[in-house]
Design an enzyme around this catalytic site. Structure first.
Site, PDB file in Angstrom:
ATOM      1  N   CYS A 110     -75.999  86.953  -1.273  1.00  0.00           N
ATOM      2  CA  CYS A 110     -76.030  85.562  -1.373  1.00  0.00           C
ATOM      3  C   CYS A 110     -76.031  84.719  -0.001  1.00  0.00           C
ATOM      4  CB  CYS A 110     -74.751  85.175  -2.381  1.00  0.00           C
ATOM      5  SG  CYS A 110     -74.669  83.457  -2.723  1.00  0.00           S
TER       6      CYS A 110
ATOM      7  N   PRO B  62     -64.915  58.049 -26.122  1.00  0.00           N
ATOM      8  CA  PRO B  62     -65.074  56.397 -26.374  1.00  0.00           C
ATOM      9  C   PRO B  62     -66.195  56.135 -25.941  1.00  0.00           C
ATOM     10  CG  PRO B  62     -62.968  57.273 -25.288  1.00  0.00           C
ATOM     11  CD  PRO B  62     -63.915  58.393 -25.114  1.00  0.00           C
ATOM     12  N   LEU B  63     -67.232  55.358 -26.793  1.00  0.00           N
ATOM     13  CA  LEU B  63     -68.233  54.701 -26.206  1.00  0.00           C
ATOM     14  C   LEU B  63     -68.078  53.128 -25.975  1.00  0.00           C
ATOM     15  CD1 LEU B  63     -71.182  55.635 -28.614  1.00  0.00           C
ATOM     16  CD2 LEU B  63     -70.669  56.448 -26.208  1.00  0.00           C
ATOM     17  N   SER B  64     -68.134  52.915 -24.736  1.00  0.00           N
ATOM     18  CA  SER B  64     -67.750  51.542 -24.169  1.00  0.00           C
ATOM     19  C   SER B  64     -69.120  50.485 -24.491  1.00  0.00           C
ATOM     20  CB  SER B  64     -67.467  51.507 -22.713  1.00  0.00           C
ATOM     21  OG  SER B  64     -68.510  51.848 -21.973  1.00  0.00           O
ATOM     22  N   GLY B  65     -70.122  50.956 -24.537  1.00  0.00           N
ATOM     23  CA  GLY B  65     -71.446  50.057 -24.410  1.00  0.00           C
ATOM     24  C   GLY B  65     -72.023  50.021 -23.292  1.00  0.00           C
ATOM     25  N   GLY B  66     -71.288  50.873 -22.113  1.00  0.00           N
ATOM     26  CA  GLY B  66     -71.892  50.882 -20.777  1.00  0.00           C
ATOM     27  C   GLY B  66     -72.851  51.956 -20.440  1.00  0.00           C
ATOM     28  N   ILE B  67     -73.280  52.072 -19.230  1.00  0.00           N
ATOM     29  CA  ILE B  67     -74.334  52.985 -19.107  1.00  0.00           C
ATOM     30  C   ILE B  67     -73.638  54.482 -18.914  1.00  0.00           C
ATOM     31  CG2 ILE B  67     -74.538  52.867 -16.488  1.00  0.00           C
ATOM     32  CD1 ILE B  67     -77.740  52.897 -17.018  1.00  0.00           C
ATOM     33  N   ASP B  68     -72.213  54.612 -18.408  1.00  0.00           N
ATOM     34  CA  ASP B  68     -71.762  55.654 -17.881  1.00  0.00           C
ATOM     35  C   ASP B  68     -71.435  56.685 -19.341  1.00  0.00           C
ATOM     36  OD1 ASP B  68     -71.898  55.542 -15.465  1.00  0.00           O
ATOM     37  OD2 ASP B  68     -69.827  54.502 -15.191  1.00  0.00           O
ATOM     38  N   SER B  69     -70.662  56.037 -20.112  1.00  0.00           N
ATOM     39  CA  SER B  69     -70.394  56.799 -21.670  1.00  0.00           C
ATOM     40  C   SER B  69     -71.569  57.039 -22.391  1.00  0.00           C
ATOM     41  CB  SER B  69     -69.454  55.967 -22.363  1.00  0.00           C
ATOM     42  OG  SER B  69     -69.773  54.671 -22.808  1.00  0.00           O
TER      43      SER B  69
ATOM     44  N   LYS C  65     -70.168  92.759   1.401  1.00  0.00           N
ATOM     45  CA  LYS C  65     -70.507  91.703   2.074  1.00  0.00           C
ATOM     46  C   LYS C  65     -70.146  91.374   3.260  1.00  0.00           C
ATOM     47  CE  LYS C  65     -71.465  86.775   0.304  1.00  0.00           C
ATOM     48  NZ  LYS C  65     -71.244  86.080  -0.877  1.00  0.00           N
TER      49      LYS C  65
ATOM     50  N   GLU D  12     -74.139  88.536  -8.201  1.00  0.00           N
ATOM     51  CA  GLU D  12     -72.840  88.658  -7.581  1.00  0.00           C
ATOM     52  C   GLU D  12     -71.623  88.775  -8.352  1.00  0.00           C
ATOM     53  OE1 GLU D  12     -70.982  86.837  -3.445  1.00  0.00           O
ATOM     54  OE2 GLU D  12     -72.279  85.739  -4.550  1.00  0.00           O
TER      55      GLU D  12
END
Length: 719
Positions: A175, A362-369, A114, A45
């Site tokens: 579409c 920035p790596l925080s050590g948590g699962i998101d980063s 369309k 499209e």
């Protein structure tokens, strides 16, 4: 053997306003289709200007340049001997329409506007275009002189018509029209149309492909016919990733499918089909009775046959499309694979088109980063795989991004080595950080190969805290040290915001430190549930250039990490899965460790449920409560459910202002809180909802408590 036709559909990585690049990709797709013996080619499209032009569609320049590109397509040898269905905006009688322009042998056969526009969720087509409301009607459209000079035509048919060749009949569907209850293909098919083209700009959303495939199959299952589905692929310049997966269906069965996620700029899907199979499928009494009374479409007659009667150009793989031979098993990726592939492809497009030198997080050590970093690593894996296959475009982009010269022989064949060149990570610790998160961040950086920095920012935090004390004469304290809630929150927020400031400093200067030029894009790592709840500091590390996980739930991210642990051979990821989610912004004591879910007052799984009810099922506070009484009533009391519902809507309402500053995020979830794009809601609410909450309380107080009936659950454990 009946009447064989080789047909081609494609996925193109078009880019809004990249007229030259879009032209090159269109011509390339036509050339590939012809090389495979196809006599009909359909593209995505609005493929000439790019689907994501947004308000640029209102500019005369966009329409002008689209005509200029079409003139070059018509002037080329590529469109000789093949019917091409091409997308662009067209102004007809001073009205802008989203159109398909069907061409053959330097002639325009039909301009088909369309009729049903996408106007919800991520789409605002009514803002730019007007639907064609004269169904089964057509008018003359007078062509601009630049086109007249090529086609020698003054005017062409414009409207809802079909194309009749010497051997079949072709109809166009665009579409959204496939997704409507009364789709155009139904009436076209009853009037004898045997081949349907559908040109789409359909975005990726987790678990969405199945719906699309089922609609394509259903379009010809009862009706009979051949359906060619084309789609945009890649990042068109905004939050959406268009996931390709071009398909060809015959009589309700998928016979050819392209990739759903790919770094390819051009992907053409072809199949050779027997038009007699359609006619045999339609030889049913009930269908014939309806067809005999169907409304008539105007037929544009073309002295051209899609069937050649020759088999010289029919490839073995295209013959697989023939009904009666092998039928393709549709490939569906698991949600975990979708997260590994979709955001990674989006990040690659964003990186190469922004012409920057890499990413910083920035790596925080948590699962998101962690999940964000692993997605970048997945991108590096895709790049290295493409490089090993000899993809010249990927290799050229990788060389430029990593700072190599034009005559360099560098090939990014090793994903970790390439990650070290373009991916930069940093652990920004404070006195409130734990040794566990610091260790996990370092181990993750080693596993993915990123250029990693480990720093303590206590001196910066102390400087800001001292400045405040110098100016005001008072020194704020954490709550665990005797401070108030206001002091406690302010001291947490200053740490988070300083990380954002440091992130941009390092992103701008790290290439210089490494002897390179340019800068890095800062990646955010706030998931969809935290954003929805407002559990983030405004202008902290949630503020970044782009966010690949901003539309993905915490629950799906954990499943992705479990998948990546095995697929990417990263044992370190197990420690992220077992870690308690924490912001680490308050002092750790012998009796207290900050926990995200405790701070929020609800679990991430509960947040996902609230998100879907609020957005997808369009529930306000009261209807959310009434639904959850049935879903959660077996393990929570009505009062407990009421409290959770009220807490969610209160927190969501009072934090809505944060949504106006959310980092542009990859769209992956149907309840994304993305403000003023996907989720149009005010940002100033009566956050205590006195009328709604009072009604919830009235009902909750009289409903029976089913949570203890025969289950033996300790009620306190759910509070």
């Amino acid at each position: 053997m009946g009447h064989l036709i080789t047909l081609a559909t494609c996925s193109l990585n078009q880019w809004a306003l990249d007229f030259q690049g879009n032209l090159d990709r269109i011509l390339s797709s036509i050339a590939i289709a012809k090389e495979r013996g196809a006599t009909l080619r359909v593209g995505p499209e609005l493929e000439i200007p790019g689907y994501g032009c947004l308000d640029h569609f209102l500019e005369g320049d966009t329409v002008l340049h689209s005509w200029e590109v079409l003139a070059k397509i018509l002037s080329s040898e590529e469109t000789m001997g093949i019917v091409c269905d091409i997308g662009m905006p067209v102004v007809h009688k001073n009205v802008i329409y989203n159109c398909r322009v069907v061409v053959l042998d330097r002639k325009i056969l039909l301009i088909r506007p369309k009729m049903w526009l996408a106007n919800d969720g991520n789409y605002r087509e009514h803002r730019y275009f007007t639907p064609w409301v004269k169904h089964r009607q057509w008018e003359d459209h007078y062509l601009p002189r630049i086109i007249q000079a090529v086609t020698k035509q003054t005017k062409v048919p414009f409207g809802d018509a079909v194309i009749s060749t010497l051997d079949t009949c072709i109809g166009v569907e665009l579409c959204e029209e496939l997704f409507t209850p009364a789709s155009p293909h139904i009436l076209m098919g009853l009037d004898g149309v045997e081949i349907f083209t559908n040109s789409s700009g359909s975005h990726h959303e987790l678990r969405k492909l199945y719906t699309r495939v089922e609609l394509i199959k259903e379009a010809t299952l009862k009706l009979g016919g051949i359906y060619l589905y084309a789609n945009q692929q890649g990042c068109d310049g905004d939050r959406l990733y268009y996931d390709g997966s071009a398909m060809i269906a015959v009589n309700g069965r998928i016979v050819a499918q392209g990739s759903q996620f790919s770094l390819n700029d051009v992907e053409v899907v072809t199949a050779t089909v027997d038009i007699e199979d359609v006619r045999a499928h339609r030889a049913k009494s009930s269908r014939s009775m309806q067809a005999a009374s169907a409304d008539r479409y105007h037929r544009i007659e073309v002295s051209f046959a899609l069937t050649s009667g020759k088999f010289d150009h029919v490839r073995d793989e295209d013959m697989m499309g023939l009904i009666g031979t092998n039928i393709l098993e549709v490939r569906y990726h698991s949600p975990e694979e979708e997260i590994a592939l979709g955001p990674a492809c989006w990040l690659w497009d964003y990186l190469r088109r922004s012409r920057t030198q890499g990413y910083f997080i920035p790596l925080s050590g948590g699962i998101d980063s962690c999940a964000t970093a692993v997605i970048v690593y997945s991108m590096c894996r895709l790049v290295s795989e493409a490089a090993r296959r000899g993809d010249t475009q990927v290799i050229a982009d990788a060389r430029r991004i990593s700072g190599e010269t034009e005559d360099s022989a560098y090939v990014p064949s090793d994903s970790r080595e390439f990650a070290n060149r373009i991916f930069h990570t940093c652990y920004m610790g404070t006195e409130n950080s734990s040794t566990e998160t610091r260790r996990r961040a370092k181990q993750l950086s080693e596993a993915i190969g990123s250029y990693h920095i480990d720093l303590n920012m206590d001196s910066v935090v102390t400087a800001v805290r001292s400045l405040f004390s110098f100016v005001t004469g008072v020194r704020p304290q954490f709550q665990s040290q005797g401070g108030s809630k206001a002091e406690n929150l302010a001291l947490q927020n200053i740490q988070a915001r300083l990380r954002m400031v440091l992130a941009y400093l390092f992103a701008q200067l790290l290439p210089w430190v490494r002897g390179k030029s340019g800068g890095l894009l800062v990646l955010g790592s706030a998931n969809v549930d935290e954003s929805l709840r407002g559990y983030l500091t405004k202008y902290d590390c949630s503020s970044a250039d782009i966010n690949p996980i901003g539309g993905i739930s915490k629950t799906d991210l954990k499943r992705f990490i479990a998948y990546a642990q095995t697929t990417f051979d990263m044992p370190v990821l197990s420690s992220f899965l077992s870690a308690v989610p924490t912001a680490e912004l308050e002092p750790i004591t012998a009796t207290y460790v900050q926990s995200d879910e405790v701070d929020m007052g609800m679990t991430y799984d509960e947040l996902s449920v609230f998100g879907r009810l609020r957005k997808v099922e369009k529930c306000g506070p009261y209807s959310t409560f009434t639904k959850l009484i049935h879903e959660w009533g077996s393990f929570l009391s009505p009062i407990q459910i009421a409290d959770k519902v009220k807490l969610f809507f209160f927190e969501h309402a009072r934090n809505r202002h944060k949504m106006t500053t959310l980092t542009p995020a990859y769209h992956a979830e149907s309840y994304s809180p993305d403000d003023n794009r996907f989720d149009l809601r005010p940002f100033l609410y009566p956050s205590r909802f006195p009328w709604q909450f009072r009604k919830i309380d009235e009902i909750a107080s009289v409903l029976p408590d089913r949570s203890q009936q025969g289950l033996g659950i300790d009620k306190t454990k759910t509070e």
